[in-house]
Design a protein around this motif. Structure first.
Motif, mmCIF file in Angstrom:
data_model
loop_
_atom_site.group_PDB
_atom_site.id
_atom_site.type_symbol
_atom_site.label_atom_id
_atom_site.label_comp_id
_atom_site.label_asym_id
_atom_site.label_seq_id
_atom_site.Cartn_x
_atom_site.Cartn_y
_atom_site.Cartn_z
ATOM 1 N N GLY A 44 0.820 -1.218 0.000
ATOM 2 C CA GLY A 44 0.000 0.000 0.000
ATOM 3 C C GLY A 44 0.845 1.255 0.000
ATOM 4 O O GLY A 44 0.548 2.224 -0.704
ATOM 5 N N ARG A 45 1.933 1.241 0.787
ATOM 6 C CA ARG A 45 2.844 2.397 0.780
ATOM 7 C C ARG A 45 3.499 2.553 -0.585
ATOM 8 O O ARG A 45 3.652 3.674 -1.086
ATOM 9 C CB ARG A 45 3.894 2.246 1.874
ATOM 10 C CG ARG A 45 3.369 2.513 3.259
ATOM 11 C CD ARG A 45 4.482 2.642 4.292
ATOM 12 N NE ARG A 45 5.279 1.447 4.398
ATOM 13 C CZ ARG A 45 5.107 0.494 5.300
ATOM 14 N NH1 ARG A 45 4.152 0.615 6.202
ATOM 15 N NH2 ARG A 45 5.889 -0.563 5.330
ATOM 16 N N ALA A 46 3.870 1.437 -1.198
ATOM 17 C CA ALA A 46 4.483 1.498 -2.529
ATOM 18 C C ALA A 46 3.487 2.032 -3.554
ATOM 19 O O ALA A 46 3.845 2.835 -4.420
ATOM 20 C CB ALA A 46 4.989 0.116 -2.940
ATOM 21 N N SER A 50 3.635 5.457 -5.938
ATOM 22 C CA SER A 50 3.731 5.100 -7.360
ATOM 23 C C SER A 50 5.009 4.335 -7.685
ATOM 24 O O SER A 50 5.566 4.485 -8.752
ATOM 25 C CB SER A 50 3.619 6.344 -8.245
ATOM 26 O OG SER A 50 2.388 6.972 -8.027
ATOM 27 N N PHE A 51 5.480 3.561 -6.742
ATOM 28 C CA PHE A 51 6.624 2.691 -7.015
ATOM 29 C C PHE A 51 6.108 1.491 -7.791
ATOM 30 O O PHE A 51 5.035 0.991 -7.532
ATOM 31 C CB PHE A 51 7.259 2.169 -5.727
ATOM 32 C CG PHE A 51 7.880 3.209 -4.857
ATOM 33 C CD1 PHE A 51 8.051 2.978 -3.517
ATOM 34 C CD2 PHE A 51 8.326 4.424 -5.367
ATOM 35 C CE1 PHE A 51 8.626 3.917 -2.692
ATOM 36 C CE2 PHE A 51 8.897 5.371 -4.568
ATOM 37 C CZ PHE A 51 9.047 5.119 -3.219
ATOM 38 N N SER A 52 6.889 1.007 -8.710
ATOM 39 C CA SER A 52 6.473 -0.203 -9.408
ATOM 40 C C SER A 52 7.383 -1.348 -8.996
ATOM 41 O O SER A 52 8.576 -1.174 -8.801
ATOM 42 C CB SER A 52 6.541 0.006 -10.921
ATOM 43 O OG SER A 52 7.850 0.345 -11.302
ATOM 44 N N CYS A 79 -2.497 1.422 4.943
ATOM 45 C CA CYS A 79 -1.183 2.037 4.752
ATOM 46 C C CYS A 79 -1.142 2.912 3.508
ATOM 47 O O CYS A 79 -0.456 3.929 3.494
ATOM 48 C CB CYS A 79 -0.092 0.969 4.725
ATOM 49 S SG CYS A 79 0.073 0.148 6.338
ATOM 50 N N GLN A 80 -1.888 2.548 2.483
ATOM 51 C CA GLN A 80 -1.972 3.411 1.308
ATOM 52 C C GLN A 80 -2.648 4.725 1.681
ATOM 53 O O GLN A 80 -2.176 5.807 1.331
ATOM 54 C CB GLN A 80 -2.744 2.724 0.187
ATOM 55 C CG GLN A 80 -2.826 3.576 -1.079
ATOM 56 C CD GLN A 80 -3.714 2.959 -2.141
ATOM 57 O OE1 GLN A 80 -4.699 2.289 -1.831
ATOM 58 N NE2 GLN A 80 -3.363 3.180 -3.399
ATOM 59 N N ALA A 81 -3.747 4.653 2.422
ATOM 60 C CA ALA A 81 -4.459 5.861 2.833
ATOM 61 C C ALA A 81 -3.584 6.743 3.722
ATOM 62 O O ALA A 81 -3.576 7.969 3.569
ATOM 63 C CB ALA A 81 -5.750 5.490 3.559
ATOM 64 N N GLN A 82 -2.837 6.140 4.652
ATOM 65 C CA GLN A 82 -1.948 6.920 5.518
ATOM 66 C C GLN A 82 -0.868 7.617 4.710
ATOM 67 O O GLN A 82 -0.555 8.791 4.951
ATOM 68 C CB GLN A 82 -1.304 6.023 6.572
ATOM 69 C CG GLN A 82 -2.238 5.576 7.647
ATOM 70 C CD GLN A 82 -1.598 4.549 8.575
ATOM 71 O OE1 GLN A 82 -0.502 4.059 8.335
ATOM 72 N NE2 GLN A 82 -2.301 4.205 9.634
ATOM 73 N N ALA A 83 -0.297 6.912 3.739
ATOM 74 C CA ALA A 83 0.766 7.500 2.929
ATOM 75 C C ALA A 83 0.228 8.647 2.073
ATOM 76 O O ALA A 83 0.864 9.698 1.957
ATOM 77 C CB ALA A 83 1.422 6.435 2.050
#
Length: 118
Positions: A44-46, A50-52, A79-83
């Motif tokens: 989610g953090r990645a 926008s890391f691939s 974790c995506q939302a937090q980032a």
């Protein structure tokens, strides 16, 4: 007595070094859920950055273990939302800092003009 205090301090420091996985298991989450959460969180953090290629998912386990897949999905979303939220806050703070700097510059110019008659 001094030795007892050192032991307590060491124990407190080591407790602070627990991983999120260890903390989840200690709080009663099943290890499979905690494993999935850990993998989903890093993914989610990645995704937010926008890391691939930095995703972590045990696909066979995800397909066959509901606890792992549930943990992965929860970890990814949270974790995506937090980032994303952290990134938006940084942009907001930068914009405010730019506005503050521009306002201070304008005030300085107006003060100079007021005192010097320009």
């Amino acid at each position: 007595m001094k030795r007892y205090g050192c032991v307590l301090a060491l124990m407190a420091a080591l407790a602070g070094c627990q991983t999120a996985h260890d903390q989840m298991v200690q709080q009663g989450y099943p290890p499979a859920f905690a494993d999935g959460y850990h993998d989903g969180c890093s993914s989610g953090r990645a995704a937010a950055a926008s890391f691939s290629g930095n995703y972590s998912k045990d696909v066979n386990r995800y397909m066959g273990d509901k606890l792992y897949s549930g943990g992965w999905d929860d970890g990814f979303r949270q974790c995506q939302a937090q980032a994303v939220s952290r990134d938006q806050q940084e942009v907001h703070d930068r914009v405010l800092n730019d506005r503050d700097r521009d306002w201070e510059t304008q005030k300085t110019r107006m003060t100079y003009r007021a005192y010097h008659g320009d």
